[in-house]
Write a protein that holds these residues in place. Structure first.
Motif, mmCIF file in Angstrom:
data_model
loop_
_atom_site.group_PDB
_atom_site.id
_atom_site.type_symbol
_atom_site.label_atom_id
_atom_site.label_comp_id
_atom_site.label_asym_id
_atom_site.label_seq_id
_atom_site.Cartn_x
_atom_site.Cartn_y
_atom_site.Cartn_z
ATOM 1 N N THR A 31 -36.997 79.873 -19.331
ATOM 2 C CA THR A 31 -36.333 80.860 -18.496
ATOM 3 C C THR A 31 -34.929 80.397 -18.142
ATOM 4 O O THR A 31 -34.761 79.276 -17.679
ATOM 5 C CB THR A 31 -37.133 81.070 -17.200
ATOM 6 O OG1 THR A 31 -38.468 81.399 -17.550
ATOM 7 C CG2 THR A 31 -36.541 82.166 -16.364
ATOM 8 N N PRO A 32 -33.925 81.242 -18.300
ATOM 9 C CA PRO A 32 -32.569 80.883 -17.869
ATOM 10 C C PRO A 32 -32.541 80.611 -16.368
ATOM 11 O O PRO A 32 -33.261 81.243 -15.591
ATOM 12 C CB PRO A 32 -31.754 82.128 -18.215
ATOM 13 C CG PRO A 32 -32.547 82.839 -19.259
ATOM 14 C CD PRO A 32 -33.984 82.536 -18.955
ATOM 15 N N ALA A 33 -31.703 79.683 -15.948
ATOM 16 C CA ALA A 33 -31.641 79.263 -14.545
ATOM 17 C C ALA A 33 -31.357 80.430 -13.606
ATOM 18 O O ALA A 33 -31.909 80.498 -12.509
ATOM 19 C CB ALA A 33 -30.592 78.177 -14.371
ATOM 20 N N ASN A 34 -30.513 81.362 -14.027
ATOM 21 C CA ASN A 34 -30.202 82.495 -13.155
ATOM 22 C C ASN A 34 -31.430 83.361 -12.897
ATOM 23 O O ASN A 34 -31.601 83.898 -11.805
ATOM 24 C CB ASN A 34 -29.061 83.333 -13.722
ATOM 25 C CG ASN A 34 -29.340 83.856 -15.114
ATOM 26 O OD1 ASN A 34 -30.156 83.319 -15.856
ATOM 27 N ND2 ASN A 34 -28.650 84.908 -15.489
ATOM 28 N N LEU A 35 -32.341 83.484 -13.871
ATOM 29 C CA LEU A 35 -33.552 84.265 -13.668
ATOM 30 C C LEU A 35 -34.530 83.540 -12.752
ATOM 31 O O LEU A 35 -35.275 84.187 -12.010
ATOM 32 C CB LEU A 35 -34.223 84.596 -14.997
ATOM 33 C CG LEU A 35 -33.435 85.508 -15.936
ATOM 34 C CD1 LEU A 35 -34.282 85.868 -17.154
ATOM 35 C CD2 LEU A 35 -32.948 86.750 -15.240
ATOM 36 N N VAL A 36 -34.528 82.221 -12.786
ATOM 37 C CA VAL A 36 -35.386 81.453 -11.885
ATOM 38 C C VAL A 36 -34.983 81.725 -10.435
ATOM 39 O O VAL A 36 -35.828 82.008 -9.584
ATOM 40 C CB VAL A 36 -35.324 79.941 -12.192
ATOM 41 C CG1 VAL A 36 -36.076 79.135 -11.134
ATOM 42 C CG2 VAL A 36 -35.888 79.656 -13.581
ATOM 43 N N GLU A 37 -33.700 81.687 -10.170
ATOM 44 C CA GLU A 37 -33.213 81.946 -8.810
ATOM 45 C C GLU A 37 -33.534 83.374 -8.365
ATOM 46 O O GLU A 37 -34.012 83.596 -7.250
ATOM 47 C CB GLU A 37 -31.706 81.713 -8.733
ATOM 48 C CG GLU A 37 -31.140 81.906 -7.345
ATOM 49 C CD GLU A 37 -29.652 81.652 -7.281
ATOM 50 O OE1 GLU A 37 -29.038 82.123 -6.310
ATOM 51 O OE2 GLU A 37 -29.104 80.988 -8.178
ATOM 52 N N ASN A 41 -36.223 84.717 -5.310
ATOM 53 C CA ASN A 41 -35.875 85.722 -4.298
ATOM 54 C C ASN A 41 -36.837 86.907 -4.336
ATOM 55 O O ASN A 41 -37.194 87.457 -3.294
ATOM 56 C CB ASN A 41 -34.430 86.185 -4.466
ATOM 57 C CG ASN A 41 -33.440 85.105 -4.087
ATOM 58 O OD1 ASN A 41 -33.688 84.306 -3.194
ATOM 59 N ND2 ASN A 41 -32.321 85.075 -4.780
ATOM 60 N N ILE A 42 -37.269 87.290 -5.527
ATOM 61 C CA ILE A 42 -38.244 88.375 -5.653
ATOM 62 C C ILE A 42 -39.567 87.963 -4.995
ATOM 63 O O ILE A 42 -40.175 88.746 -4.268
ATOM 64 C CB ILE A 42 -38.449 88.769 -7.131
ATOM 65 C CG1 ILE A 42 -37.194 89.450 -7.675
ATOM 66 C CG2 ILE A 42 -39.675 89.671 -7.294
ATOM 67 C CD1 ILE A 42 -37.200 89.685 -9.176
ATOM 68 N N VAL A 43 -40.004 86.734 -5.233
ATOM 69 C CA VAL A 43 -41.245 86.239 -4.628
ATOM 70 C C VAL A 43 -41.138 86.244 -3.110
ATOM 71 O O VAL A 43 -42.064 86.668 -2.407
ATOM 72 C CB VAL A 43 -41.600 84.831 -5.160
ATOM 73 C CG1 VAL A 43 -42.724 84.202 -4.351
ATOM 74 C CG2 VAL A 43 -41.973 84.903 -6.630
ATOM 75 N N VAL A 64 -35.771 89.450 -20.307
ATOM 76 C CA VAL A 64 -34.832 88.336 -20.163
ATOM 77 C C VAL A 64 -33.449 88.817 -19.739
ATOM 78 O O VAL A 64 -32.529 88.032 -19.618
ATOM 79 C CB VAL A 64 -34.725 87.493 -21.457
ATOM 80 C CG1 VAL A 64 -36.021 86.769 -21.733
ATOM 81 C CG2 VAL A 64 -34.315 88.360 -22.634
ATOM 82 N N ASP A 65 -33.347 90.117 -19.488
ATOM 83 C CA ASP A 65 -32.079 90.712 -19.074
ATOM 84 C C ASP A 65 -31.903 90.553 -17.564
ATOM 85 O O ASP A 65 -32.730 91.020 -16.776
ATOM 86 C CB ASP A 65 -32.064 92.189 -19.457
ATOM 87 C CG ASP A 65 -30.790 92.885 -19.038
ATOM 88 O OD1 ASP A 65 -29.727 92.233 -19.077
ATOM 89 O OD2 ASP A 65 -30.858 94.065 -18.675
ATOM 90 N N GLU A 66 -30.853 89.887 -17.151
ATOM 91 C CA GLU A 66 -30.598 89.630 -15.731
ATOM 92 C C GLU A 66 -30.489 90.932 -14.931
ATOM 93 O O GLU A 66 -30.937 90.998 -13.780
ATOM 94 C CB GLU A 66 -29.324 88.805 -15.559
ATOM 95 C CG GLU A 66 -29.035 88.454 -14.124
ATOM 96 C CD GLU A 66 -27.800 87.584 -13.961
ATOM 97 O OE1 GLU A 66 -27.266 87.571 -12.844
ATOM 98 O OE2 GLU A 66 -27.378 86.926 -14.927
ATOM 99 N N THR A 67 -29.926 91.965 -15.529
ATOM 100 C CA THR A 67 -29.772 93.242 -14.828
ATOM 101 C C THR A 67 -31.126 93.815 -14.421
ATOM 102 O O THR A 67 -31.294 94.313 -13.302
ATOM 103 C CB THR A 67 -29.022 94.261 -15.714
ATOM 104 O OG1 THR A 67 -27.773 93.689 -16.109
ATOM 105 C CG2 THR A 67 -28.778 95.553 -14.986
ATOM 106 N N THR A 68 -32.110 93.733 -15.300
ATOM 107 C CA THR A 68 -33.446 94.228 -14.984
ATOM 108 C C THR A 68 -34.032 93.473 -13.800
ATOM 109 O O THR A 68 -34.603 94.074 -12.887
ATOM 110 C CB THR A 68 -34.367 94.077 -16.214
ATOM 111 O OG1 THR A 68 -33.781 94.767 -17.320
ATOM 112 C CG2 THR A 68 -35.755 94.638 -15.936
ATOM 113 N N TRP A 69 -33.902 92.153 -13.782
ATOM 114 C CA TRP A 69 -34.422 91.335 -12.688
ATOM 115 C C TRP A 69 -33.708 91.666 -11.382
ATOM 116 O O TRP A 69 -34.336 91.775 -10.331
ATOM 117 C CB TRP A 69 -34.273 89.854 -13.029
ATOM 118 C CG TRP A 69 -35.269 89.383 -14.052
ATOM 119 C CD1 TRP A 69 -35.415 89.841 -15.325
ATOM 120 C CD2 TRP A 69 -36.240 88.364 -13.873
ATOM 121 N NE1 TRP A 69 -36.412 89.158 -15.959
ATOM 122 C CE2 TRP A 69 -36.933 88.245 -15.100
ATOM 123 C CE3 TRP A 69 -36.580 87.523 -12.817
ATOM 124 C CZ2 TRP A 69 -37.967 87.329 -15.271
ATOM 125 C CZ3 TRP A 69 -37.595 86.609 -12.993
ATOM 126 C CH2 TRP A 69 -38.288 86.513 -14.204
#
Length: 77
Positions: A31-37, A41-43, A64-69
């Motif tokens: 997982t890319p680091a930005n998605l982990v962060e 926050n989602i959790v 894996v798209d940051e926009t979706t997250w």
């Protein structure tokens, strides 16, 4: 949990395809680091509700798209 801490998933199964569905198989798919962060926050936004966390996790599992997250994070539902 602070965002600098690592999370680990232990999967016990005899079927490798099951393990691949619930965990990252190798570093190439990490997982890319930005998605982990964003995920942390989602959790927090789910306030510890297991059903909410599981539902959101299943929605984002293959995304894996940051926009979706970010859209999920900013959603009011």
């Amino acid at each position: 949990m602070r965002s600098t801490e690592l999370c680990k998933i232990i999967v016990t199964t005899r079927n490798e395809s099951i393990a691949r569905m619930v965990a990252f198989a190798n570093q190439e798919n990490a997982t890319p680091a930005n998605l982990v962060e964003i995920g942390m926050n989602i959790v927090r936004k789910c306030k510890g509700l297991p059903l909410a966390i599981r539902t959101v996790g299943s929605m984002l599992r293959f995304q894996v798209d940051e926009t979706t997250w970010r859209n999920i994070l900013e959603c009011d539902i």
